[in-house]
Design a protein around this motif. Sequence first.
Motif, PDB file in Angstrom:
ATOM      1  N   GLU A  88       0.854  -1.189   0.000  1.00 18.83           N
ATOM      2  CA  GLU A  88       0.000   0.000   0.000  1.00 18.83           C
ATOM      3  C   GLU A  88       0.893   1.244   0.000  1.00 18.83           C
ATOM      4  OE1 GLU A  88      -3.587   0.385   0.072  1.00 18.83           O
ATOM      5  OE2 GLU A  88      -2.847   2.413  -0.309  1.00 18.83           O
TER       6      GLU A  88
ATOM      7  N   ALA B 212      -0.449   4.612  -0.526  1.00 21.71           N
ATOM      8  CA  ALA B 212      -1.164   5.828  -0.144  1.00 21.71           C
ATOM      9  C   ALA B 212      -0.743   6.280   1.250  1.00 21.71           C
ATOM     10  CB  ALA B 212      -2.668   5.590  -0.191  1.00 21.71           C
ATOM     11  N   GLY B 213      -0.452   7.573   1.391  1.00 22.18           N
ATOM     12  CA  GLY B 213      -0.106   8.142   2.689  1.00 22.18           C
ATOM     13  C   GLY B 213       1.304   7.849   3.172  1.00 22.18           C
TER      14      GLY B 213
ATOM     15  N   HIS C 182       5.685   7.711   2.549  1.00 20.27           N
ATOM     16  CA  HIS C 182       6.793   8.284   1.792  1.00 20.27           C
ATOM     17  C   HIS C 182       7.282   7.202   0.834  1.00 20.27           C
ATOM     18  CE1 HIS C 182       7.160  11.766   4.386  1.00 20.27           C
ATOM     19  NE2 HIS C 182       7.298  11.011   5.456  1.00 20.27           N
TER      20      HIS C 182
ATOM     21  N   THR D 273       4.651   9.731 -12.928  1.00 21.88           N
ATOM     22  CA  THR D 273       3.246   9.999 -13.236  1.00 21.88           C
ATOM     23  C   THR D 273       2.363   8.884 -12.675  1.00 21.88           C
ATOM     24  OG1 THR D 273       3.974  11.101 -15.231  1.00 21.88           O
ATOM     25  CG2 THR D 273       1.646  10.498 -15.141  1.00 21.88           C
TER      26      THR D 273
ATOM     27  N   ARG E 246       2.357   8.889  -8.670  1.00 18.66           N
ATOM     28  CA  ARG E 246       1.622  10.006  -8.062  1.00 18.66           C
ATOM     29  C   ARG E 246       0.132   9.688  -7.948  1.00 18.66           C
ATOM     30  NH1 ARG E 246       4.921  14.856 -10.934  1.00 18.66           N
ATOM     31  NH2 ARG E 246       6.327  15.309  -9.201  1.00 18.66           N
ATOM     32  N   GLN E 247      -0.352   8.854  -8.849  1.00 20.25           N
ATOM     33  CA  GLN E 247      -1.767   8.465  -8.805  1.00 20.25           C
ATOM     34  C   GLN E 247      -2.093   7.617  -7.577  1.00 20.25           C
ATOM     35  OE1 GLN E 247      -2.205   6.508 -12.582  1.00 20.25           O
ATOM     36  NE2 GLN E 247      -1.992   8.407 -13.743  1.00 20.25           N
ATOM     37  N   ARG E 248      -1.046   7.093  -6.905  1.00 17.10           N
ATOM     38  CA  ARG E 248      -1.258   6.279  -5.695  1.00 17.10           C
ATOM     39  C   ARG E 248      -1.398   7.130  -4.439  1.00 17.10           C
ATOM     40  NH1 ARG E 248       0.348   1.037  -7.053  1.00 17.10           N
ATOM     41  NH2 ARG E 248      -0.094   0.866  -9.259  1.00 17.10           N
ATOM     42  N   ARG E 249      -1.351   8.442  -4.589  1.00 19.44           N
ATOM     43  CA  ARG E 249      -1.515   9.386  -3.469  1.00 19.44           C
ATOM     44  C   ARG E 249      -0.543   9.128  -2.310  1.00 19.44           C
ATOM     45  NH1 ARG E 249      -3.843  12.858  -5.493  1.00 19.44           N
ATOM     46  NH2 ARG E 249      -5.565  12.581  -6.917  1.00 19.44           N
ATOM     47  N   PRO E 250       0.759   9.051  -2.600  1.00 24.60           N
ATOM     48  CA  PRO E 250       1.731   8.897  -1.504  1.00 24.60           C
ATOM     49  C   PRO E 250       1.828  10.197  -0.703  1.00 24.60           C
ATOM     50  CG  PRO E 250       2.896   9.288  -3.558  1.00 24.60           C
ATOM     51  CD  PRO E 250       1.431   9.165  -3.919  1.00 24.60           C
ATOM     52  N   ARG E 251       2.357  10.090   0.518  1.00 25.55           N
ATOM     53  CA  ARG E 251       2.594  11.296   1.328  1.00 25.55           C
ATOM     54  C   ARG E 251       3.693  12.133   0.662  1.00 25.55           C
ATOM     55  NH1 ARG E 251       4.188  11.282   7.767  1.00 25.55           N
ATOM     56  NH2 ARG E 251       5.081  13.377   7.820  1.00 25.55           N
ATOM     57  N   SER E 252       4.701  11.461   0.138  1.00 22.65           N
ATOM     58  CA  SER E 252       5.736  12.142  -0.648  1.00 22.65           C
ATOM     59  C   SER E 252       6.291  11.152  -1.655  1.00 22.65           C
ATOM     60  CB  SER E 252       6.867  12.651   0.262  1.00 22.65           C
ATOM     61  OG  SER E 252       7.640  11.569   0.743  1.00 22.65           O
TER      62      SER E 252
END
Length: 184
Positions: free
Chosen positions: A99, A101-102, A104, A123, A126-132
Amino acid sequence: MLPSTAQLRQTGGRELKRIVFDEETIAERVRELGREITAAYPDGDLVVLGLLKGSFIFLSDLVRRIERPLQVDFIVASSYGEGTVSSGNVRLVYDPETELAGKHILLVEDIIDTGKTLNKLVTLLRQRRPRSLEICALLHKHVANYLELEAKIVGLDAPTLFLVGYGLDHAENFRHLPYIASLT
Ligand code: IMP
Ligand code: MG
């Protein structure tokens, strides 16, 4: 030491020209990168995401120098085929199961050449919505026209030669060499 010519004749007809980065140089720089990464992530969940296959040796040395909790996963893309020129035709072969998302994400790459591979992956990740999302590359040729995301952590500035060893290949050969060498 360079392998003997006899051994190299069996390696797809290509020969090594000279050692560009020796084992000690690489090991010392990897230790420093580990310290840099440890300091850069004081909190949060960290996923070190190795881009296979080229990063496999670098990643295994690097994670042992990072002194904080982390998870390791891999991503597989393919761009060069058997040539020595980037096709820009990036194919994603394996998606990380961890997982993201959220968390680093530190994407670990062997070498940045044209940057086409990384631009595509940045690209997608970034669609996985990481914290950074940051990039760590062992080698950087500094020839890319455009990078979606410049590497935050770079090991060594590389000459614009075709390099092999320490994970880098030519047609899947030479990855096992403990040093980085140029091809003739
Ligand atoms: P880029 O998309 O042109 O930046 O190329 C990135 C990928 O091409 C890297 O992950 C490597 O697998 C491969 N590559 C680029 N330059 C070299 C090299 O000098 N030797 C071996 N592989 C390379
Ligand atoms: Mg390759």
